[in-house]
Design an enzyme around this catalytic site. Structure first.
Site, PDB file in Angstrom:
ATOM      1  CB  ALA A  23      13.453  -7.981  -4.208  1.00  0.00           C
ATOM      2  CB  VAL A  54      -0.954   0.031   1.237  1.00  0.00           C
ATOM      3  CG1 VAL A  54      -1.868  -1.187   1.232  1.00  0.00           C
ATOM      4  CG2 VAL A  54      -0.186   0.119   2.549  1.00  0.00           C
ATOM      5  CG  HIS A 106      -3.754  -5.933   0.407  1.00  0.00           C
ATOM      6  ND1 HIS A 106      -2.676  -6.656   0.872  1.00  0.00           N
ATOM      7  CD2 HIS A 106      -4.725  -6.838   0.111  1.00  0.00           C
ATOM      8  CE1 HIS A 106      -2.993  -7.957   0.865  1.00  0.00           C
ATOM      9  NE2 HIS A 106      -4.223  -8.092   0.405  1.00  0.00           N
ATOM     10  CB  THR A 141       4.740 -11.864  -1.845  1.00  0.00           C
ATOM     11  OG1 THR A 141       3.618 -12.479  -1.195  1.00  0.00           O
ATOM     12  CG2 THR A 141       4.688 -12.158  -3.343  1.00  0.00           C
ATOM     13  CB  CYS A 170     -17.459  10.978  -2.672  1.00  0.00           C
ATOM     14  SG  CYS A 170     -17.101  10.713  -4.417  1.00  0.00           S
TER      15      CYS A 170
HETATM   16 ZN    ZN Z   1     -18.457   8.770  -4.645  1.00  0.00          ZN
END
Ligand code: ZN
Length: 263
Positions: free
Chosen positions: A246, A117, A133, A203, A162
């Site tokens: 990695a 994230v 995620h 992972t 929103c």
């Molecule tokens: Zn919305």
């Protein structure tokens, strides 16, 4: 040890050849790819959850019950949320993130699915990105799923609303108990359904639903390329396993793909 180097070089070359031979390459990444950027894992020594305690398993239900309170806790100037924000703000993408950008630019990588994230794939420049995620720098509308950067949202009145439909905004990071946002999950299944070669990096691919994607590729006869520090549950299913940091390995892999393609 030169011998070890040689075998690793051979493994990288084999992985690069698999990528070039495939029709539809995807990648799945997890926390291991961001460790080299200074993002600590959540669990284990130094982990954020080890320090602050695991988030509640019913985090999503709690949010729905009282979004205002959930936002007040999240916006508090100290605690786990603040430390995660600070850590992510300080982190920079590493060569592993840039290697995926290069593979995308070369036309080799179609889609990148990440469990992280931390926004680092996006900051590095990855475009076909599925953040399963969520993304901790975004908010998402629970009504219409529109996403907005935190910076453009007013928090004067909680919960924030929103800009498109006035629905309640939640942080985009998927909470415990929260379903993976439908738009992202649907696209992941579509992409995994076409994929015949998947890079699994940083992972162990044990957390569902991410764990299903490599298995789906495998069951349809596709190949898996693993890039992990340690052997993990996914190793037995992988055609090639690259063992080590990695960043370094993915950089070498992208370089090798570029070189081999010239011939
Ligand atoms: Zn919305």
């Amino acid at each position: 040890m030169p011998q070890a180097d040689t075998s690793q070089e051979a493994a990288i070359r084999q992985a690069a050849q698999l990528l070039l031979a495939a029709e539809y390459v995807t990648a799945l990444t997890g926390a291991g790819i961001s460790v080299e950027s200074g993002i600590p894992p959540f669990r284990g020594p130094g982990g954020l959850w080890t320090k602050y305690g695991e988030p509640p398993m019913d985090g999503y239900q709690r949010f729905l019950q009282d979004p205002k309170k959930a936002w007040e806790e999240r916006l508090a100037p100290s605690g786990a949320s603040q430390e995660i924000r600070d850590t992510i703000a300080r982190a920079e993408p590493n060569p592993g993130h840039y290697a995926f950008v290069k593979l995308e630019e070369l036309g080799v990588l179609r889609w990148l699915i990440t469990q992280n994230v931390d926004n680092l794939h996006r900051r590095a420049g990855s475009r076909n990105l599925l953040e399963i995620h969520g993304n901790s720098t975004l908010v998402r509308c629970l009504n219409c799923t529109a996403r907005f950067p935190l910076a453009v949202i007013s928090f004067d009145v909680l919960p924030p609303r929103c800009l498109q439909c006035n629905g309640i905004l939640k942080n985009d990071t998927v909470a415990f108990g929260e379903p993976i946002p439908g738009d992202v999950l649907e696209q992941c299944w579509r992409v995994a359904g076409h994929c015949d070669c998947m890079i699994v990096a940083g992972t162990s691919a044990t957390v569902t639903p991410a764990a299903y994607f490599p298995m789906q590729v495998r069951e349809r006869g596709g190949t898996l390329i693993e890039v992990n520090l340690y052997e993990s549950e996914i190793t037995q299913f992988c055609t090639v396993s690259l063992r080590g940091q990695a960043g370094e390995l993915l950089h070498a892999l992208a370089q090798t793909v570029q070189t081999l393609r010239k011939f």
